[in-house]
Design an enzyme around this catalytic site. Structure first.
Site, PDB file in Angstrom:
ATOM      1  N   SER A  21       0.937  -1.301  -0.171  1.00  0.00           N
ATOM      2  CA  SER A  21       0.137   0.031  -0.070  1.00  0.00           C
ATOM      3  C   SER A  21       0.908   1.352   0.151  1.00  0.00           C
ATOM      4  O   SER A  21       1.868   1.120   0.599  1.00  0.00           O
ATOM      5  CB  SER A  21      -1.043   0.094   1.189  1.00  0.00           C
ATOM      6  OG  SER A  21      -1.326   1.234   1.429  1.00  0.00           O
ATOM      7  N   TYR A  51      -1.700  -0.793   9.797  1.00  0.00           N
ATOM      8  CA  TYR A  51      -1.978  -1.215   8.562  1.00  0.00           C
ATOM      9  C   TYR A  51      -0.823  -0.814   7.769  1.00  0.00           C
ATOM     10  O   TYR A  51      -0.257  -1.645   7.120  1.00  0.00           O
ATOM     11  CB  TYR A  51      -3.218  -0.575   7.756  1.00  0.00           C
ATOM     12  CG  TYR A  51      -3.492  -0.813   6.447  1.00  0.00           C
ATOM     13  CD1 TYR A  51      -3.833  -2.191   5.947  1.00  0.00           C
ATOM     14  CD2 TYR A  51      -2.962   0.179   5.464  1.00  0.00           C
ATOM     15  CE1 TYR A  51      -4.082  -2.385   4.545  1.00  0.00           C
ATOM     16  CE2 TYR A  51      -3.230  -0.112   4.263  1.00  0.00           C
ATOM     17  CZ  TYR A  51      -3.790  -1.249   3.518  1.00  0.00           C
ATOM     18  OH  TYR A  51      -3.829  -1.747   2.396  1.00  0.00           O
TER      19      TYR A  51
END
Length: 261
Positions: free
Chosen positions: A148, A171
């Site tokens: 990401s 995350y």
């Protein structure tokens, strides 16, 4: 004349996509199946997997598996071993999306995220290592991790209505770890003929989002818009294809330029 099939064809190859029912996973699976690969759709919901397989065509096979459960992943490996004896493409895309901040995060959140990103990578590799090696006999097997942009840069708090609506710290932390794990694995697995690369998507929020938020996200990219999930598929297809056989340990960022400024 060289054709697209010569460049990116995957006929006779076997692909596995985790997180296959997600908005990015499904277009990755569609691209691999479209290139000719027998593609296993991996996820936790058998019904959704069967529905997706029905939409994508006969080359796709539903494979219910929770990648955080040792027995599930071992069973997936056993099925692949019995049905094909090889794995040419392994796309590690599984994730759980939720908002959060340092204020709301708990230790358990970090452990859960690490298990899904890093622990699952190890489980999948343990279950398929011999199958990837078998594919190296006549091909260039490829593992593709999906990270990401938040493994590269931090979220900008002003983009969200409140801190807890933004991307949580754990995350991005585990996605950064996945980028590094990609490099490590590429070095160790390279002599066996197995390539390991990473794709880092930028803003791919999907349909039905808050128009004001989508506009703010679009303003953060030089191209002035968010991404269409289909735009990630060609990168995955390239990394999966034998024509990328000299590419390993790379992190390919597909973010509309988000991380360059």
């Amino acid at each position: 004349m060289t054709t697209l099939d010569d460049l990116f064809g995957l006929r006779g190859r076997v692909a596995v996509v985790t997180g296959a029912t997600g908005r990015l996973g499904r277009v990755m699976a569609e691209a691999l199946a479209g290139a000719g690969a027998t593609t296993y759709l991996v996820g936790r919901d058998q019904g959704r997997l069967e529905e997706l397989a029905g939409k994508l065509g006969e080359r796709c096979r539903p494979a219910r598996c929770d990648v955080t459960v040792d027995a599930d992943v071992a069973a997936l490996g056993a099925r692949l071993r019995e049905e094909h004896g090889r794995v040419d493409v392994l796309v590690h895309n599984a994730h759980v999306g939720r908002g959060g901040s340092l204020r709301t995060s708990r230790t358990a959140d970090y452990l859960e995220a690490a298990d899904l990103a890093l622990g699952a990578f190890q489980r999948l590799l343990d279950a398929t290592h011999d199958l990837l090696e078998a594919a190296a006999a006549d091909g260039s097997p490829s593992i593709v991790n999906v990270a990401s942009m938040y493994g590269v840069v931090s979220p900008k708090p002003h983009l969200y209505d409140r801190p807890e609506a933004g991307n949580p710290p754990y995350y991005g932390a585990v996605k950064a770890g996945l980028v590094q794990l990609t490099r490590y694995a590429a070095v160790e697995l390279g002599p066996a003929g197995i390539r390991v690369n990473c794709v880092t998507p930028g803003p791919f929020p999907g349909e039905g989002g808050d128009p004001a938020l989508l506009a703010r996200l679009a303003q953060q990219t030089p191209v002035g818009r968010v991404g269409d999930p289909a735009e990630i598929a060609t990168t995955v297809l390239y990394l999966a294809s034998p024509r990328s056989s000299y590419t390993t340990g790379a992190n390919v960022i597909v973010d509309g330029g988000w991380t360059i400024w």
